[in-house]
Design a protein around this motif. Sequence first.
Motif, short mmCIF file in Angstrom:
data_model
loop_
_atom_site.label_atom_id
_atom_site.label_comp_id
_atom_site.label_asym_id
_atom_site.label_seq_id
_atom_site.Cartn_x
_atom_site.Cartn_y
_atom_site.Cartn_z
N ASP A 81 0.83 -1.17 0.05
CA ASP A 81 0.02 -0.03 0.05
C ASP A 81 0.78 1.44 0.01
N ASP A 82 0.31 2.24 -0.85
CA ASP A 82 1.10 3.36 -0.79
C ASP A 82 2.52 3.43 -1.31
N VAL A 83 2.93 2.65 -1.94
CA VAL A 83 4.17 2.38 -2.45
C VAL A 83 4.09 2.66 -3.96
N PHE A 84 3.57 3.80 -4.68
CA PHE A 84 3.57 3.85 -6.09
C PHE A 84 4.60 4.93 -6.45
N VAL A 85 5.01 4.93 -7.65
CA VAL A 85 6.01 5.81 -8.27
C VAL A 85 5.21 6.25 -9.66
N PHE A 86 5.39 7.60 -9.87
CA PHE A 86 4.87 7.86 -11.08
C PHE A 86 5.83 8.78 -11.92
N PRO A 87 5.65 9.11 -13.21
CA PRO A 87 6.74 9.74 -13.84
C PRO A 87 7.03 11.21 -13.54
N VAL A 88 5.92 11.72 -12.97
CA VAL A 88 5.89 13.16 -12.52
C VAL A 88 5.11 13.18 -11.41
N GLN A 89 5.48 14.56 -10.74
CA GLN A 89 4.55 14.84 -9.64
C GLN A 89 3.26 14.41 -9.78
N THR A 90 2.48 13.85 -8.84
CA THR A 90 1.32 13.13 -9.31
C THR A 90 0.24 13.71 -7.88
N ILE A 91 -1.20 13.92 -8.19
CA ILE A 91 -1.98 13.95 -7.21
C ILE A 91 -2.48 12.52 -7.13
N GLU A 92 -2.31 11.62 -5.95
CA GLU A 92 -3.06 10.44 -5.93
C GLU A 92 -4.37 10.53 -4.88
N VAL A 93 -5.65 10.34 -5.65
CA VAL A 93 -6.73 10.50 -4.70
C VAL A 93 -7.55 9.10 -4.90
N ALA A 94 -6.97 8.24 -4.58
CA ALA A 94 -7.65 6.92 -4.52
C ALA A 94 -8.62 6.79 -3.03
N ARG A 95 -9.81 6.37 -3.40
CA ARG A 95 -10.85 6.31 -2.20
C ARG A 95 -10.93 4.97 -1.45
N PHE A 96 -10.54 4.06 -2.19
CA PHE A 96 -10.65 2.75 -1.46
C PHE A 96 -8.99 1.92 -1.59
N GLU A 97 -8.98 0.93 -0.86
CA GLU A 97 -7.87 0.12 -0.82
C GLU A 97 -7.49 -0.39 -1.95
N ASN A 98 -6.10 -0.50 -2.62
CA ASN A 98 -5.79 -1.26 -3.64
C ASN A 98 -6.22 -0.38 -5.01
N ILE A 100 -5.97 3.06 -7.58
CA ILE A 100 -5.05 4.06 -8.06
C ILE A 100 -5.91 5.14 -8.98
N LEU A 101 -6.08 6.45 -8.37
CA LEU A 101 -6.76 7.34 -9.23
C LEU A 101 -5.52 8.51 -9.10
N ALA A 102 -4.99 8.71 -10.16
CA ALA A 102 -3.76 9.54 -10.36
C ALA A 102 -3.97 10.57 -11.31
N ALA A 103 -3.77 12.00 -10.88
CA ALA A 103 -3.65 13.03 -11.98
C ALA A 103 -2.46 13.46 -11.88
N TYR A 104 -1.71 13.60 -13.13
CA TYR A 104 -0.59 14.11 -13.35
C TYR A 104 -0.30 15.42 -13.26
N SER A 105 0.68 15.88 -12.91
CA SER A 105 0.87 17.63 -12.54
C SER A 105 1.06 18.21 -13.87
N GLU A 106 1.46 17.51 -14.95
CA GLU A 106 1.67 17.86 -16.31
C GLU A 106 1.34 16.77 -17.37
N PRO A 107 0.73 17.22 -18.27
CA PRO A 107 0.16 16.16 -19.26
C PRO A 107 1.64 15.25 -19.80
N GLN A 108 1.50 14.09 -19.83
CA GLN A 108 2.64 12.95 -20.32
C GLN A 108 2.31 12.54 -21.83
#
Length: 193
Positions: A81-98, A100-108
């Motif tokens: 849990d909570d060991v996720f690495v994204f290509p850029v700074q990311t807002i991770e707003v998952a609501r439930f366990e397991n 991933i709901l990730a919004a990148y700080s800049e488009p990829q």
Amino acid sequence: MKKMVFALALIALAFGGSAFAQMGWQDNIGVYFDAEGTQLSATDELTGPRALYIVLDNLSNGVVDGFECKLVCTGSMSLMDDVFVFPVQTIEVARFENEILAAYSEPQIPAGGKLLAGTIYVNVLDAGMPGALYLEPLRQPSIEGAPCYAADGVDYALRNSTEPGAPVLVLNYPEEPVATETTSFDNLKSLFR
């Protein structure tokens, strides 16, 4: 009719590539043992943390703003849990366990229609024992019944890299040997004459 079916089968084999190319799938998601998105299975005799890579492939858009999916581990693997690495700074707003709901700080920008969306870590609990990982939609998905990604404010459904209901990644599953074929190609062709 038999000759036509045989000819179509040969054409399919000649031009076949990956399952995605044959199926014409767009907007795929998979979890792999390598960052290039090619290795779906492995044999591992070690316990402990192991990196896995979430890859979006065959994307129909030239930009990705974020993605969402749920990861379900079975057998000898458990998601760290909570060991996720994204290509850029990311807002991770998952609501439930397991989830991933990730919004990148800049488009990829995908390279060749492929994007390494993130790295997750699983803990291999029992050396040599089988484990599997499944991808599912979130409990409260943006698109009903599917993982998805966002591009320019629009959500697009993602298809799993395998058949529906099948694991997208397996660890330590025994491989069945391929039977030796004793029939020659000429004998096979004669069936369709």
